[in-house]
Design an enzyme around this catalytic site. Structure first.
Site, short mmCIF file in Angstrom:
data_model
loop_
_atom_site.label_atom_id
_atom_site.label_comp_id
_atom_site.label_asym_id
_atom_site.label_seq_id
_atom_site.Cartn_x
_atom_site.Cartn_y
_atom_site.Cartn_z
N HIS A 125 0.73 -1.13 -0.15
CA HIS A 125 -0.02 -0.01 -0.10
C HIS A 125 0.72 1.24 0.19
CE1 HIS A 125 -3.65 2.39 1.05
NE2 HIS A 125 -2.76 3.12 1.61
N GLU A 126 1.81 1.27 0.77
CA GLU A 126 2.67 2.63 1.17
C GLU A 126 3.65 2.66 -0.14
OE1 GLU A 126 1.61 4.59 3.12
OE2 GLU A 126 0.52 3.38 4.45
N HIS A 129 1.83 4.61 -2.79
CA HIS A 129 1.82 5.98 -2.70
C HIS A 129 3.26 6.70 -3.03
CE1 HIS A 129 -1.98 6.53 -0.96
NE2 HIS A 129 -1.84 5.63 0.24
#
Length: 513
Positions: A125-126, A129
């Site tokens: 997920h990170e 980003h």
């Protein structure tokens, strides 16, 4: 909440703090309710990767932008469906998404799978980003993992001033990148599960029989089955997958609860009828213990089981009630119409036994099912080499389970993978570990998609909603701010009520995970 500084992206929470000066060291934080570990070693590699493939990544994350906005809408609908008047519907919906029912008992190994899956999916997920920001020319300041109260999480920190200067479309690409990566990761897990039998085929057989992975001490099958044993059939019906095992147990339990003498179609040419009997020699019946009647119930001493004559049409019934050892009886020829048949035979011939035998059936009380489980021991190399040639194998065994079939079927851990004989002494649990890991990672990753798509404060959904509202140019800044507040307050309230209903109030038990 507008404070100058940098914006931190995380799957649980988002904070904005003062901007770091060039020579300032990154310090970890620790308090009674919050602690984190900040890492800056990956800043340069991720930034270089994002800048090198900037064009491709912008197209990739533009697709993710569409998915993120659509996910925000769909998750809001999902949130409203949690208040459906039918509790069973809400329970199934929750189980499908999170992989467990609210009342499910999670084992210690299950907790370990969840923790490892959480670390992996939060990293994915990170990373989304960070790559999306790098493709826009924004370098992250650090990556951090944290625990806030009892909730673990992760974050990447960016310069908030640079983020605010981006067009809303470009900012949306960054905000939607995390849930987009989690969604793609879900698809990869499904694809890996689909290909797993092919990838493991040189070492494991798949879909031939069920292999026992673990038998907990609380299971009614403890002491009868051991890890590595192969379950051949349940009540004479061959089972190939854990789903078939659970489905067949439910069918047999349902049939046992019926009071009529109808038949139940099992698929193909197989049918299930009432009445499971054994052709017992009259000499064995005469030697058996006669038992006693206690409160209108026939009671047998010790481990003996009560048997009675099977009621058959057009047959001269000799009423017999006797106590016999079930271990000896299950080895005899079967009779009656309660066993699996390959065709609809005449019921009049179902109770036919050789001369000198009587067709007897076990006496059962309501809710208690008499079920035969046939299995094969694979503890020796000889048994493993015989494969599925059970008729010539002395490794084949049968025992009778008497009790709650549904509870029994959920009490043992099974897998459809059977080690080939060279690998029978090691690696029996490896396919099950892979399968459970992929399944758990899928559900955790999907849960992150849903959580970060919620229109609530401190999650990605807030930033997605805020940037999406910037596209409505006909709205004044004041109206945009008002609409954002209404959506976030309403979404946060609905989310709190939904999760309170799901995890605190609980719903009917679905299954053991």
């Amino acid at each position: 909440m507008e404070i100058s500084g940098r914006r931190m992206r995380r799957f649980r929470m988002r904070f904005r703090r003062d901007h770091l000066t060039g020579g300032e060291n990154i310090e970890n934080e620790a308090s009674c309710c919050y602690c984190d570990l900040k890492i800056s070693n990956f800043n340069e590699p991720i930034f270089r990767l994002g800048r090198r493939f900037s064009g491709v990544l912008k197209v990739w994350f533009s697709i993710g932008l569409g998915f993120g906005v659509a996910s925000l809408i769909l998750v809001t609908v999902f949130l409203l469906l949690q208040f459906h008047s039918n509790p069973l519907f809400s329970n199934r919906l929750t189980s499908a998404v999170f992989g467990f029912s609210p009342s499910t008992r999670v084992s210690l190994s299950g907790i370990a799978y969840v923790l490892v899956s959480t670390v992996i999916t939060v990293s994915v997920h990170e990373l989304g980003h960070a790559l999306a920001a790098a493709s826009e020319g924004i370098q992250m300041e650090y990556i951090a993992v944290f625990i806030a109260a009892i909730f673990p999480g992760g974050l990447v920190a960016f310069d908030n001033d640079v983020l605010q200067s981006l067009p809303s479309f470009n900012a949306l690409r960054i905000y939607c990148a995390g849930i987009w990566h989690n969604a793609v990761f879900c698809a990869l897990c499904v694809f890996a599960l689909f290909l797993l039998p092919v990838m493991l085929s040189p070492f494991y057989k798949h879909g031939e029989s069920l292999t026992v992975v673990d038998v907990p001490s609380v299971s009614p099958l403890f002491g009868y089955l051991s890890p590595g044993d192969v379950i051949v059939s349940l009540d004479g019906i061959q089972v190939h997958k854990p789903s078939e095992w659970l489905e067949l147990a439910a069918i047999l339990d349902k049939e046992n609860s019926k009071t009529s003498n109808g038949s139940l179609y099992l698929g193909g040419s197989r049918r299930f009828h009432h009445g499971k009997g054994y052709c017992v020699p009259i000499s064995l019946i005469e030697e058996g213990y006669k038992g006693k009647m206690v409160e209108n119930q026939f009671v047998c001493p010790g481990d003996l089981t009560a048997f009675r004559t099977m009621p058959c049409s057009n047959a001269a019934i000799r009423e017999v009630s006797v106590c016999l050892d079930a271990k000896d009886i299950v080895k005899l020829q079967k009779c009656g119409d309660g066993w699996v048949t390959t065709s609809d035979t005449d019921n009049q011939s179902d109770c036919v036994c050789p001369q000198g035998d009587l067709c007897l059936q076990a006496m059962q009380s309501p809710g208690v099912l008499w079920t035969e489980i046939t299995y094969k021991r694979t503890s020796s190399q000889d048994c493993s080499r015989l494969g599925l040639d059970f008729n010539t194998s002395n490794c084949l065994g049968t025992f009778v389970f008497v009790g709650d079939l549904i509870a029994m079927s959920h009490s043992v851990h099974l897998t459809a993978y059977q080690p080939r004989w060279l690998f029978n002494f090691f690696g029996k649990s490896f396919p099950n570990i892979l399968e459970r890991s992929l399944t758990c990672t899928f559900h955790v990753s999907l849960a992150l998609v849903l959580l970060n798509s919620l229109p609530v404060y401190y999650l990605d959904g807030e930033s997605i909603l805020e940037s999406s509202l910037q596209s409505f140019t006909w709205l004044s800044p004041r109206k945009k701010k008002k609409a954002l507040q209404v959506c976030l307050v309403g979404g946060s309230l609905l989310s709190f009520l939904a999760f309170f209903r799901i995890f605190l109030l609980g719903l009917p038990l679905s299954r053991r995970w």
